[in-house]
Design a protein around this motif. Structure first.
Motif, PDB file in Angstrom:
ATOM      1  N   VAL A 136       0.872  -0.952  -0.031  1.00  0.00           N
ATOM      2  CA  VAL A 136      -0.193  -0.127   0.058  1.00  0.00           C
ATOM      3  C   VAL A 136       0.840   1.090   0.147  1.00  0.00           C
ATOM      4  CG1 VAL A 136      -1.340   1.235   1.783  1.00  0.00           C
ATOM      5  CG2 VAL A 136      -2.190  -0.986   0.967  1.00  0.00           C
ATOM      6  N   LEU A 137       1.969   1.114   0.455  1.00  0.00           N
ATOM      7  CA  LEU A 137       2.735   2.377   0.744  1.00  0.00           C
ATOM      8  C   LEU A 137       3.253   2.960  -0.484  1.00  0.00           C
ATOM      9  CD1 LEU A 137       5.186   1.195   3.593  1.00  0.00           C
ATOM     10  CD2 LEU A 137       3.179   2.651   3.929  1.00  0.00           C
ATOM     11  N   PRO A 138       3.305   4.282  -0.550  1.00  0.00           N
ATOM     12  CA  PRO A 138       3.558   4.895  -2.026  1.00  0.00           C
ATOM     13  C   PRO A 138       5.024   4.593  -2.497  1.00  0.00           C
ATOM     14  CG  PRO A 138       3.449   6.601  -0.428  1.00  0.00           C
ATOM     15  CD  PRO A 138       2.931   5.149   0.169  1.00  0.00           C
ATOM     16  N   GLY A 139       4.971   4.416  -3.981  1.00  0.00           N
ATOM     17  CA  GLY A 139       6.086   3.807  -4.536  1.00  0.00           C
ATOM     18  C   GLY A 139       6.682   2.753  -4.367  1.00  0.00           C
ATOM     19  N   ILE A 140       6.015   2.022  -3.588  1.00  0.00           N
ATOM     20  CA  ILE A 140       6.579   0.513  -3.297  1.00  0.00           C
ATOM     21  C   ILE A 140       5.668  -0.365  -4.076  1.00  0.00           C
ATOM     22  CG2 ILE A 140       7.331  -1.051  -1.585  1.00  0.00           C
ATOM     23  CD1 ILE A 140       7.792   1.037   0.252  1.00  0.00           C
ATOM     24  N   GLY A 141       6.101  -0.971  -5.064  1.00  0.00           N
ATOM     25  CA  GLY A 141       5.361  -1.857  -5.790  1.00  0.00           C
ATOM     26  C   GLY A 141       5.570  -3.288  -5.636  1.00  0.00           C
ATOM     27  N   PRO A 142       4.975  -4.297  -6.194  1.00  0.00           N
ATOM     28  CA  PRO A 142       5.229  -5.669  -5.545  1.00  0.00           C
ATOM     29  C   PRO A 142       6.594  -6.229  -5.437  1.00  0.00           C
ATOM     30  CG  PRO A 142       3.320  -5.326  -7.182  1.00  0.00           C
ATOM     31  CD  PRO A 142       4.056  -4.035  -7.086  1.00  0.00           C
ATOM     32  N   ALA A 143       7.171  -5.817  -6.510  1.00  0.00           N
ATOM     33  CA  ALA A 143       8.774  -6.220  -6.685  1.00  0.00           C
ATOM     34  C   ALA A 143       9.811  -5.964  -5.585  1.00  0.00           C
ATOM     35  CB  ALA A 143       9.247  -5.772  -8.325  1.00  0.00           C
ATOM     36  N   LEU A 144       9.410  -4.531  -5.294  1.00  0.00           N
ATOM     37  CA  LEU A 144      10.181  -3.942  -4.140  1.00  0.00           C
ATOM     38  C   LEU A 144       9.806  -4.716  -2.895  1.00  0.00           C
ATOM     39  CD1 LEU A 144      11.160  -0.048  -4.092  1.00  0.00           C
ATOM     40  CD2 LEU A 144      11.083  -1.619  -2.130  1.00  0.00           C
ATOM     41  N   THR A 145       8.410  -4.718  -2.465  1.00  0.00           N
ATOM     42  CA  THR A 145       8.110  -5.529  -1.436  1.00  0.00           C
ATOM     43  C   THR A 145       8.764  -6.739  -1.115  1.00  0.00           C
ATOM     44  OG1 THR A 145       5.780  -4.224  -1.876  1.00  0.00           O
ATOM     45  CG2 THR A 145       5.689  -6.007  -0.531  1.00  0.00           C
ATOM     46  N   VAL A 146       8.457  -7.507  -2.508  1.00  0.00           N
ATOM     47  CA  VAL A 146       8.888  -8.952  -2.069  1.00  0.00           C
ATOM     48  C   VAL A 146      10.549  -8.997  -1.894  1.00  0.00           C
ATOM     49  CG1 VAL A 146       9.387 -11.237  -3.268  1.00  0.00           C
ATOM     50  CG2 VAL A 146       7.305  -9.978  -3.555  1.00  0.00           C
ATOM     51  N   MET A 196      16.777  11.656  -3.781  1.00  0.00           N
ATOM     52  CA  MET A 196      17.382  12.765  -4.871  1.00  0.00           C
ATOM     53  C   MET A 196      16.444  13.672  -5.246  1.00  0.00           C
ATOM     54  SD  MET A 196      20.829  12.536  -4.707  1.00  0.00           S
ATOM     55  CE  MET A 196      21.212  13.219  -6.507  1.00  0.00           C
ATOM     56  N   HIS A 197      15.266  13.077  -5.494  1.00  0.00           N
ATOM     57  CA  HIS A 197      14.041  13.944  -6.178  1.00  0.00           C
ATOM     58  C   HIS A 197      13.187  14.637  -5.143  1.00  0.00           C
ATOM     59  CE1 HIS A 197      15.572  11.480  -9.543  1.00  0.00           C
ATOM     60  NE2 HIS A 197      15.213  12.551 -10.250  1.00  0.00           N
ATOM     61  N   GLY A 198      13.245  14.484  -3.656  1.00  0.00           N
ATOM     62  CA  GLY A 198      12.450  14.962  -2.925  1.00  0.00           C
ATOM     63  C   GLY A 198      11.273  13.975  -2.478  1.00  0.00           C
ATOM     64  N   THR A 199      10.821  13.949  -1.331  1.00  0.00           N
ATOM     65  CA  THR A 199       9.801  13.099  -0.896  1.00  0.00           C
ATOM     66  C   THR A 199       8.655  14.016  -0.529  1.00  0.00           C
ATOM     67  OG1 THR A 199      10.993  13.371   1.559  1.00  0.00           O
ATOM     68  CG2 THR A 199      11.494  11.547   0.138  1.00  0.00           C
ATOM     69  N   GLY A 200       8.253  15.075  -1.050  1.00  0.00           N
ATOM     70  CA  GLY A 200       7.173  15.722  -0.965  1.00  0.00           C
ATOM     71  C   GLY A 200       5.909  14.931  -0.901  1.00  0.00           C
ATOM     72  N   GLY A 201       4.959  15.187  -0.155  1.00  0.00           N
ATOM     73  CA  GLY A 201       3.859  14.226  -0.136  1.00  0.00           C
ATOM     74  C   GLY A 201       2.770  14.647  -1.130  1.00  0.00           C
ATOM     75  N   GLU A 202       1.850  13.695  -1.489  1.00  0.00           N
ATOM     76  CA  GLU A 202       0.806  13.999  -2.327  1.00  0.00           C
ATOM     77  C   GLU A 202      -0.473  13.831  -1.824  1.00  0.00           C
ATOM     78  OE1 GLU A 202       1.358  12.243  -6.272  1.00  0.00           O
ATOM     79  OE2 GLU A 202       3.198  12.102  -6.226  1.00  0.00           O
ATOM     80  N   THR A 203      -1.569  14.483  -2.309  1.00  0.00           N
ATOM     81  CA  THR A 203      -2.897  14.425  -1.970  1.00  0.00           C
ATOM     82  C   THR A 203      -3.494  13.008  -1.768  1.00  0.00           C
ATOM     83  OG1 THR A 203      -3.161  16.720  -2.689  1.00  0.00           O
ATOM     84  CG2 THR A 203      -4.933  15.503  -1.983  1.00  0.00           C
ATOM     85  N   VAL A 204      -3.960  12.595  -0.731  1.00  0.00           N
ATOM     86  CA  VAL A 204      -4.692  11.321  -0.601  1.00  0.00           C
ATOM     87  C   VAL A 204      -6.122  11.699  -0.557  1.00  0.00           C
ATOM     88  CG1 VAL A 204      -4.756   9.259   0.709  1.00  0.00           C
ATOM     89  CG2 VAL A 204      -2.760  10.556   0.676  1.00  0.00           C
ATOM     90  N   GLU A 205      -6.665  10.694  -1.478  1.00  0.00           N
ATOM     91  CA  GLU A 205      -7.961  11.080  -1.691  1.00  0.00           C
ATOM     92  C   GLU A 205      -8.753  10.179  -0.451  1.00  0.00           C
ATOM     93  OE1 GLU A 205      -9.619  12.829  -3.576  1.00  0.00           O
ATOM     94  OE2 GLU A 205      -7.747  13.339  -4.741  1.00  0.00           O
ATOM     95  N   PRO A 206      -9.518  10.826   0.311  1.00  0.00           N
ATOM     96  CA  PRO A 206     -10.223   9.961   1.736  1.00  0.00           C
ATOM     97  C   PRO A 206     -11.053   8.966   1.191  1.00  0.00           C
ATOM     98  CG  PRO A 206     -11.019  12.333   1.333  1.00  0.00           C
ATOM     99  CD  PRO A 206     -10.145  12.236   0.388  1.00  0.00           C
ATOM    100  N   ILE A 215       1.251   8.327   6.052  1.00  0.00           N
ATOM    101  CA  ILE A 215       2.586   8.249   6.529  1.00  0.00           C
ATOM    102  C   ILE A 215       3.491   9.297   5.763  1.00  0.00           C
ATOM    103  CG2 ILE A 215       4.442   6.840   7.178  1.00  0.00           C
ATOM    104  CD1 ILE A 215       2.649   4.449   7.413  1.00  0.00           C
ATOM    105  N   PRO A 216       4.241  10.087   6.222  1.00  0.00           N
ATOM    106  CA  PRO A 216       5.238  11.004   5.728  1.00  0.00           C
ATOM    107  C   PRO A 216       6.305   9.851   4.513  1.00  0.00           C
ATOM    108  CG  PRO A 216       5.039  11.697   7.621  1.00  0.00           C
ATOM    109  CD  PRO A 216       4.473  10.376   7.669  1.00  0.00           C
ATOM    110  N   ALA A 217       6.341  10.567   3.343  1.00  0.00           N
ATOM    111  CA  ALA A 217       7.492   9.607   2.508  1.00  0.00           C
ATOM    112  C   ALA A 217       8.633   9.570   3.118  1.00  0.00           C
ATOM    113  CB  ALA A 217       7.358  10.240   1.272  1.00  0.00           C
TER     114      ALA A 217
END
Length: 518
Positions: A35-45, A224-234, A386-388
């Motif tokens: 569920v965490l942003p930017g972390i897909g199944p491959a990175l999870t595994v 390197m590119h920043g970890t600014g958060g994005e808007t989460v739709e409730p 959760i903050p990036a």
């Protein structure tokens, strides 16, 4: 009937209390991290791979299967609520899913994705149950020439499909093959690419490479590119579907499954093609075509089903001929090898009970995921707040601790961070990571089979085209090389023709996109 009896025995082992606990733990962890942003199944595994090393093989693979399916489920939540696909196959779900979330229908989109994933995952696992043994029986007759041609085809298709260009994919593949050659040559006994360092004589642990390239590379790139958060739709409502949503979703689930599993089962398959194809089919067949681009539920249900059915289909070439056709499959191959298991035609005969227990756990994990995802959808959505910077700090810590726990030496940590910096350079150059992992795993195997083939023919290279199957595989490899170039040239010509056509109607700003022509 042999497959059914073997599957029943697998359920007997998978349904033991201990293995059920590991399955539940795997799907929970996989969903949470997926569920965490930017972390897909491959990175999870890849990130959670070191956690399974202290378990026995059956419990480890059951937990690993749960992590794999859980990561696939969790990725849809990120795509829909945050418009941040964890992998390219989730891009299509984000197109309509995020529009639904912005319109206040995020719960319905998540429900369509979760139920579609369950339906497609079950259909795909049934297909895996009956198709995998057939493919394995066919592949038992493969000799060294067939394996050389098959791995060469895998190299080309992976380089072409998992990168934006064949050149970048080939560069990544070469990096992986080079890393795989580090250490002592088993036949000659000579040290290769060790640079006089004793810690490199045994080669570089595959797990260290996978964690570094996926987890550390992604983390360093994000920092390197920043970890600014994005808007989460409730998510305001419960994850349920109305009657209208059910009527519109269930045909899309079945069509997506029918597209996803066969294409995912091909050695040159993957999940990207069936998801885009499913979206196109649903758009053409829908009676509410005007909703596409503005939040059509079929645009979530079909592609998400195709994605998960393809994920099950990817296991067919992986388990039967040892070929990973996706980034996640490459990491799964690493998990098998860490226990001394080499996926291929002999896996069913040599480790049949273990393999059928794994397949049975896929059914069980699929049910667990449906039970976890629908009632707890709001809890999973809260993880997106959760903050990036905290997420990637945790990734860095877990990757370091997991690598040290699996190897136990300072040299492993130095290699981990050196390869992490290499992955950062690959991200900066837009070089894909997955082909490097495929090259790392299959490169030494290709070298071994090539040596065997040339030894059998006393150095005559014509043995590589000595059977009709090898000729077919080499022709397929040539087509895989040529088709992307032809498609690129066709797109360029079409673009020029469209620019030169003054009567081409322009799309109205803010309006729905025009229907795609056949």
């Amino acid at each position: 009937m042999t497959e059914i009896s073997a599957l029943i025995d697998g359920f007997g082992a998978a349904l033991s209390p201990v293995n059920l606990l590991w399955a539940l733990l795997g799907v929970t962890i996989g969903t949470a991290v997926g569920v965490l942003p930017g972390i897909g199944p491959a990175l999870t595994v890849a990130l959670l791979l070191p956690l399974t090393f202290r378990l026995d093989p059956a419990a480890s693979l059951i937990m690993f299967a749960g992590i794999y399916y859980g990561g696939m489920y969790g990725g849809s939540t990120t795509s829909i609520l945050l418009n941040t696909p964890g992998e390219s196959a989730s891009m299509v779900s984000a197109l309509e899913g995020n529009k639904m979330a912005r319109a206040g229908r995020g719960a319905a989109a998540l429900a369509a994705a979760a139920i579609g994933s369950f339906v497609a995952g079950t259909i795909g696992t049934v297909g895996l149950t009956f198709l995998a043994p057939v493919v394995a029986d066919f592949a038992v007759g493969f000799g060294p020439p067939e394996y050389v041609a098959l791995m060469a085809l895998a190299f080309v298709t992976v380089s072409a499909l998992l990168g934006r260009s064949i050149l970048r994919g080939a560069a990544s593949l070469l990096i992986g093959v080079t890393i795989g050659l580090v250490g002592i040559d088993q036949q000659s006994g000579d040290a290769r690419l060790a640079f006089g360092l004793p810690s490199l004589l045994d080669g570089i642990d595959v797990v260290v490479v996978v964690v570094a390239l996926f987890a550390l590379g992604e983390t360093f790139s994000r920092l390197m590119h920043g970890t600014g958060g994005e808007t989460v739709e409730p998510v305001r409502d419960r994850a349920v579907l109305s009657r209208s949503d059910w009527r519109r979703s269930w045909p899309a689930w079945l069509r997506g499954s029918a597209l996803g599993f066969p294409i995912g089962s091909l050695p040159a398959g993957g999940a990207e093609v069936p998801t885009f194809l499913s979206y196109s089919v649903e758009k053409r067949l829908s009676k509410r075509r005007e909703e596409f681009g503005h939040g059509a539920i079929e645009g979530v249900a079909g592609p998400e089903a195709a994605n998960n059915a393809a994920a099950a289909g990817v296991l067919v070439p992986l388990l039967t001929i040892g070929l990973p056709t996706s980034a996640t499959a490459a990491v799964i191959l690493t998990a098998f090898q860490s226990y001394g298991l080499q996926p291929g035609p002999q896996l069913f005969s040599e480790s049949g009970p273990l393999l059928w227990t794994l397949i049975a756990s896929l059914y069980i994990g699929n049910v667990m995921l449906l039970v976890l995802n629908l009632p707890l959808v709001r809890m999973w959505a809260r993880l997106l707040t959760i903050p990036a910077y905290a997420i990637y700090a945790a990734v860095l810590v877990f990757a370091t601790l997991g690598t040290f726990a699996s190897g136990g030496t300072t040299a492993d940590l130095l290699i981990l961070y050196a390869l992490g910096l290499l992955a950062l350079l690959m991200h900066a150059a837009d070089v894909p990571i997955a082909p490097a992992v495929v090259g790392l795993i299959l490169g030494p195997l290709l070298e071994q089979e090539l040596r065997r083939a040339l030894a059998l023919s006393q150095g005559d290279p014509m043995i590589l085209v000595s059977s009709p199957l090898t000729v077919v595989l080499w022709v397929l490899m040539a087509l895989a090389l040529a088709l992307p170039l032809v498609a690129k040239a066709v797109r360029r010509d079409v673009g020029r023709a469209a620019e030169a056509d003054p009567e081409r109607p322009e799309q109205e700003e803010g309006g729905p996109p025009p229907a795609t022509r056949a």
